[in-house]
Design an enzyme around this catalytic site. Sequence first.
Site, mmCIF file in Angstrom:
data_model
loop_
_atom_site.group_PDB
_atom_site.id
_atom_site.type_symbol
_atom_site.label_atom_id
_atom_site.label_comp_id
_atom_site.label_asym_id
_atom_site.label_seq_id
_atom_site.Cartn_x
_atom_site.Cartn_y
_atom_site.Cartn_z
ATOM 1 N N LYS A 24 0.702 -0.752 -0.254
ATOM 2 C CA LYS A 24 0.167 -0.489 0.039
ATOM 3 C C LYS A 24 0.886 1.209 -0.340
ATOM 4 C CE LYS A 24 -2.025 0.839 3.849
ATOM 5 N NZ LYS A 24 -2.673 1.677 4.481
ATOM 6 N N ARG A 98 -11.724 3.226 8.881
ATOM 7 C CA ARG A 98 -11.362 1.701 9.633
ATOM 8 C C ARG A 98 -12.465 0.547 10.123
ATOM 9 N NH1 ARG A 98 -5.862 2.600 9.604
ATOM 10 N NH2 ARG A 98 -4.677 1.312 11.595
ATOM 11 N N ARG A 132 12.353 -12.798 6.641
ATOM 12 C CA ARG A 132 13.463 -11.569 7.470
ATOM 13 C C ARG A 132 13.629 -12.207 8.062
ATOM 14 N NH1 ARG A 132 13.126 -5.331 9.363
ATOM 15 N NH2 ARG A 132 10.990 -6.731 10.217
ATOM 16 N N ARG A 165 12.999 -12.335 14.383
ATOM 17 C CA ARG A 165 12.134 -11.293 15.090
ATOM 18 C C ARG A 165 10.969 -11.616 15.777
ATOM 19 N NH1 ARG A 165 13.356 -5.532 13.006
ATOM 20 N NH2 ARG A 165 15.431 -5.390 13.087
ATOM 21 N N ARG A 176 -1.969 -10.731 13.068
ATOM 22 C CA ARG A 176 -1.996 -9.138 12.078
ATOM 23 C C ARG A 176 -3.039 -9.585 11.358
ATOM 24 N NH1 ARG A 176 3.623 -7.523 11.762
ATOM 25 N NH2 ARG A 176 2.512 -5.510 10.042
#
Length: 224
Positions: A24, A98, A132, A165, A176
Site C-alpha cells: 500500500k 477503519r 526477514r 524477530r 495481524r
Amino acid sequence: MGVRPPPPLLLLRAVIVGPPGSGKGTVSSRILKHFALKHLSSGDLLRDNLQRRTEVGVIAKTYIDQGQLIPDDIMTRLMLNELKNLHRYHWLLDGFPRTVPQAEALDETCQIDTVINLDVPFETIKQRLTARWIHPGSGRVYNLEFNPPKDVGLDDITREPLVQRDDDKPETVTKRLKAYEAQTKPVLDYYQKKGVLESFSGTETNEIWPMVHAFLQTKLPEVS
Ligand code: AMP
C-alpha cells in the site's frame, strides 16, 4: 444573456485500503507521483500529533501503545477537521475509515467516489513478511527473497544460526492479518454495497500498480 459560470470542478474523493505488507505504501507513493492529489494518512497524522504532544496526541498514545484503535469520535473529528483544509484538492485517504461508524461519519461530509482495495493473497503477504532473518550477534539482516544466506538458517560469516524477530514470525503475522481482515471486512462490505469498491488483485506490486494507474487515468489528469 449573462455569462455562464464554469461547471463545478469535480474533485476526486478516494480511499486506499490494503493489509500490512500489501504494498500500500509503494502504490500510494506511485499514485502521488503520477497524479496531483493530497494524501492523508491517519497513522501519519496521529504520529504527528503524538510528536507535537497535542491533546489528541496524548490521548491517542495510550491506544496506539496497546495496539488498539482510537475511538471513532476522536478519530473522525481529527480527520474531518484536517479534510476541511483539503476541500479544494483531489484527495486520497489512507488508514481511514477503519470502521463502519467512521465511514458513515465521512459520508455525512462528502461522497466517496472510489475505494481502491489492494487484494493480495494472505499467503503471499505471509511469505513477504516472514522472509526477514537476523544474525543476533552482528545484527546482519537477510531476506529470503532478496538476499538469502548462502546456507538456509545460517549467518554467512560466523555460520551461527539466524533468528526471526517476534514481529516477523509466521504466527504473529497470521494474527495481524486475521485482525486486519476482521476489522476491515465490514468497511469493505459497506463500500461494496455503495458500489464504489474497486479491488485490484495480484501477488506483486508491479502487477497491481499498472491496473491502479490505468484506473486512475480514467478519473484524473496525469501530472506531466
Ligand atoms: P497505521 O500507521 O495506519 O497502522 O496506524 C497506527 C495506529 O494508529 C493504529 O494501530 C491505530 O491505533 C491508530 N489508527 C490509525 N488510523 C486509525 C483509524 N482510522 N481509527 C482508529 N485508529 C487508527
